[in-house]
Design an enzyme around this catalytic site. Structure first.
Site, PDB file in Angstrom:
ATOM      1  N   ASN A   8      16.320  73.249  75.978  1.00 15.86           N
ATOM      2  CA  ASN A   8      17.410  72.313  75.713  1.00 15.86           C
ATOM      3  C   ASN A   8      17.791  72.467  74.245  1.00 15.86           C
ATOM      4  O   ASN A   8      17.063  72.024  73.363  1.00 15.86           O
ATOM      5  CB  ASN A   8      16.924  70.877  76.006  1.00 15.86           C
ATOM      6  CG  ASN A   8      17.938  69.825  75.577  1.00 15.86           C
ATOM      7  OD1 ASN A   8      19.087  70.144  75.267  1.00 15.86           O
ATOM      8  ND2 ASN A   8      17.506  68.571  75.556  1.00 15.86           N
ATOM      9  N   LYS A  10      20.189  71.109  72.697  1.00 13.87           N
ATOM     10  CA  LYS A  10      20.802  69.911  72.106  1.00 13.87           C
ATOM     11  C   LYS A  10      22.058  70.323  71.326  1.00 13.87           C
ATOM     12  O   LYS A  10      22.835  71.132  71.813  1.00 13.87           O
ATOM     13  CB  LYS A  10      19.774  69.173  71.246  1.00 13.87           C
ATOM     14  CG  LYS A  10      18.478  68.923  72.022  1.00 13.87           C
ATOM     15  CD  LYS A  10      17.545  67.987  71.350  1.00 13.87           C
ATOM     16  CE  LYS A  10      16.309  67.810  72.246  1.00 13.87           C
ATOM     17  NZ  LYS A  10      15.390  66.814  71.772  1.00 13.87           N
ATOM     18  N   HIS A  97      19.098  62.483  79.952  1.00  5.97           N
ATOM     19  CA  HIS A  97      18.190  62.785  78.842  1.00  5.97           C
ATOM     20  C   HIS A  97      18.056  61.529  77.972  1.00  5.97           C
ATOM     21  O   HIS A  97      19.021  60.785  77.799  1.00  5.97           O
ATOM     22  CB  HIS A  97      18.729  63.955  78.010  1.00  5.97           C
ATOM     23  CG  HIS A  97      17.742  64.422  76.985  1.00  5.97           C
ATOM     24  ND1 HIS A  97      17.597  63.780  75.766  1.00  5.97           N
ATOM     25  CD2 HIS A  97      16.830  65.423  76.997  1.00  5.97           C
ATOM     26  CE1 HIS A  97      16.630  64.384  75.082  1.00  5.97           C
ATOM     27  NE2 HIS A  97      16.148  65.377  75.807  1.00  5.97           N
ATOM     28  N   GLU A  99      18.080  61.019  74.929  1.00  2.00           N
ATOM     29  CA  GLU A  99      19.061  60.887  73.831  1.00  2.00           C
ATOM     30  C   GLU A  99      20.390  60.356  74.369  1.00  2.00           C
ATOM     31  O   GLU A  99      21.086  59.615  73.693  1.00  2.00           O
ATOM     32  CB  GLU A  99      19.218  62.236  73.107  1.00  2.00           C
ATOM     33  CG  GLU A  99      18.008  62.508  72.225  1.00  2.00           C
ATOM     34  CD  GLU A  99      17.671  63.966  72.025  1.00  2.00           C
ATOM     35  OE1 GLU A  99      18.528  64.844  72.249  1.00  2.00           O
ATOM     36  OE2 GLU A  99      16.507  64.247  71.638  1.00  2.00           O
ATOM     37  N   GLU A 174       9.882  63.065  80.319  1.00  2.00           N
ATOM     38  CA  GLU A 174       9.864  63.273  78.875  1.00  2.00           C
ATOM     39  C   GLU A 174       9.577  61.943  78.185  1.00  2.00           C
ATOM     40  O   GLU A 174      10.492  61.146  77.961  1.00  2.00           O
ATOM     41  CB  GLU A 174      11.222  63.793  78.398  1.00  2.00           C
ATOM     42  CG  GLU A 174      11.626  65.109  79.009  1.00  2.00           C
ATOM     43  CD  GLU A 174      12.682  65.803  78.154  1.00  2.00           C
ATOM     44  OE1 GLU A 174      12.356  66.836  77.569  1.00  2.00           O
ATOM     45  OE2 GLU A 174      13.799  65.282  78.059  1.00  2.00           O
ATOM     46  N   GLY A 180      10.611  65.567  69.981  1.00  5.24           N
ATOM     47  CA  GLY A 180      10.978  65.892  68.608  1.00  5.24           C
ATOM     48  C   GLY A 180      10.032  65.304  67.570  1.00  5.24           C
ATOM     49  O   GLY A 180      10.311  65.313  66.378  1.00  5.24           O
ATOM     50  N   SER A 218       7.869  67.976  72.773  1.00  5.37           N
ATOM     51  CA  SER A 218       7.103  68.800  71.830  1.00  5.37           C
ATOM     52  C   SER A 218       6.265  69.888  72.505  1.00  5.37           C
ATOM     53  O   SER A 218       5.156  70.186  72.075  1.00  5.37           O
ATOM     54  CB  SER A 218       6.225  67.927  70.919  1.00  5.37           C
ATOM     55  OG  SER A 218       7.033  67.039  70.175  1.00  5.37           O
TER      56      SER A 218
HETATM   57  P1  PGA Z   1      11.348  68.676  71.894  1.00  4.80           P
HETATM   58  O1  PGA Z   1      12.548  68.145  72.818  1.00  4.80           O
HETATM   59  O2  PGA Z   1      10.703  69.819  72.609  1.00  4.80           O
HETATM   60  O3  PGA Z   1      11.999  69.088  70.601  1.00  4.80           O
HETATM   61  O4  PGA Z   1      10.388  67.527  71.731  1.00  4.80           O
HETATM   62  C1  PGA Z   1      12.412  68.047  74.208  1.00  4.80           C
HETATM   63  C2  PGA Z   1      13.659  67.474  74.834  1.00  4.80           C
HETATM   64  O5  PGA Z   1      14.253  66.550  74.275  1.00  4.80           O
HETATM   65  O6  PGA Z   1      14.084  67.911  75.920  1.00  4.80           O
END
Ligand code: PGA
Length: 263
Positions: A8, A10, A97, A99, A174, A180, A218
């Site tokens: 992803n 983003k 997601h 976010e 997630e 992140g 992560s």
């Molecule tokens: P990350 O993000 O691997 O940077 O923690 C995962 C995601 O938001 O899909």
């Protein structure tokens, strides 16, 4: 056994970066039986990524969009539909997601209509679910994830084969506290929730028992193998570590090692 390794991106991309990513991935690429790599770039880069992958790594990496509007078209400035994603080369799309839920206020109902729109258009949805740190500390993690699942699956119109068609899609667990942050759920924590999700889906519709369950938060080359080894982890949704072709490839390689050991 199939393992999904999904990146992803983003809101990180550039034309030059796409070219460099594909060249670097192609230079490291080897056969990865049993692994389905997918990249979810910002929508504006889908067509470029598709073209460059088709010339340098044909048939190796699938593409997905990061979100869709539920309507097929209309006066919705700034939005893109499921059919537009397909037109640009995507076969997958993320829905819900964290976010999108937390920064852009997407409700469970909105996420449910995106999933329905994706299925109707023939795009495979990845329904993202997960609890915040406060919710986990309050002992509400399963209740939150259960509600997010029910909002989509319990409300799908009965008798229209959604259970069956969702079998093509995936659920990504997630935990928000692991996205992140560098903090990863332990394989045991992830497996616990994946087991819960599997049970919940199977109770709703036996056809949902086989839905692949991806873990995100992560994931990196250092922890991917131990996560993939968990019984109900069928893939990873990777943010930061998917931006560089080398770490993305290292995760694919680990998945391939496990997938071929269990074929
Ligand atoms: P990350 O993000 O691997 O940077 O923690 C995962 C995601 O938001 O899909």
């Amino acid at each position: 056994m199939t393992l999904f390794v999904a990146g992803n991106w983003k809101m990180f991309a550039s034309r030059a970066g796409v070219t460099q990513f594909v060249e670097s991935l192609a230079s490291q690429w080897q056969a990865a039986p049993g692994v389905v790599p997918v990249v979810f770039p910002p929508v504006g880069y889908l067509a470029q990524l598709q073209a460059e992958l088709a010339s340098k790594l044909p048939g190796s990496v699938a593409l997905g969009g990061q979100r869709i509007h539920p309507e097929p078209e209309g006066a919705f400035t700034g939005e893109s539909s499921a059919s537009m994603m397909l037109d640009l080369g995507a076969s997958w799309v993320l829905a819900g997601h964290s976010e999108r839920r937390n920064l852009f206020g997407e409700s469970d109902e909105m996420v449910a209509s995106q999933v329905q729109a994706a299925l109707t258009a023939g795009l495979k949805p990845v329904l993202c679910v997960g609890e915040t740190l406060a919710q986990r500390q309050a002992g509400e993690a399963q209740a939150v994830v259960g509600r997010q699942l029910d909002a989509v699956f319990a409300n799908l119109p009965a008798g229209q084969g959604f259970g069956q068609s969702f079998g093509q899609g995936a659920v990504a667990y997630e935990p928000v506290w692991a996205i992140g942050t560098g903090e990863t759920a332990s394989p045991a924590q992830a497996q616990d929730m994946h087991g819960f999700v599997r049970e919940r889906l199977t109770a709703m519709d036996a056809k949902l028992a086989e839905v692949p369950l991806w873990y995100g938060g992560s994931v990196k080359p250092e922890n991917a193998a131990e996560l993939f080894a968990a019984a109900d982890i069928d893939g990873a949704l990777i943010g930061g570590a998917s931006l560089a072709a080398t770490s993305f490839w290292q995760i694919i390689e680990q998945a391939a090692g496990l997938a071929s050991a269990e074929i």
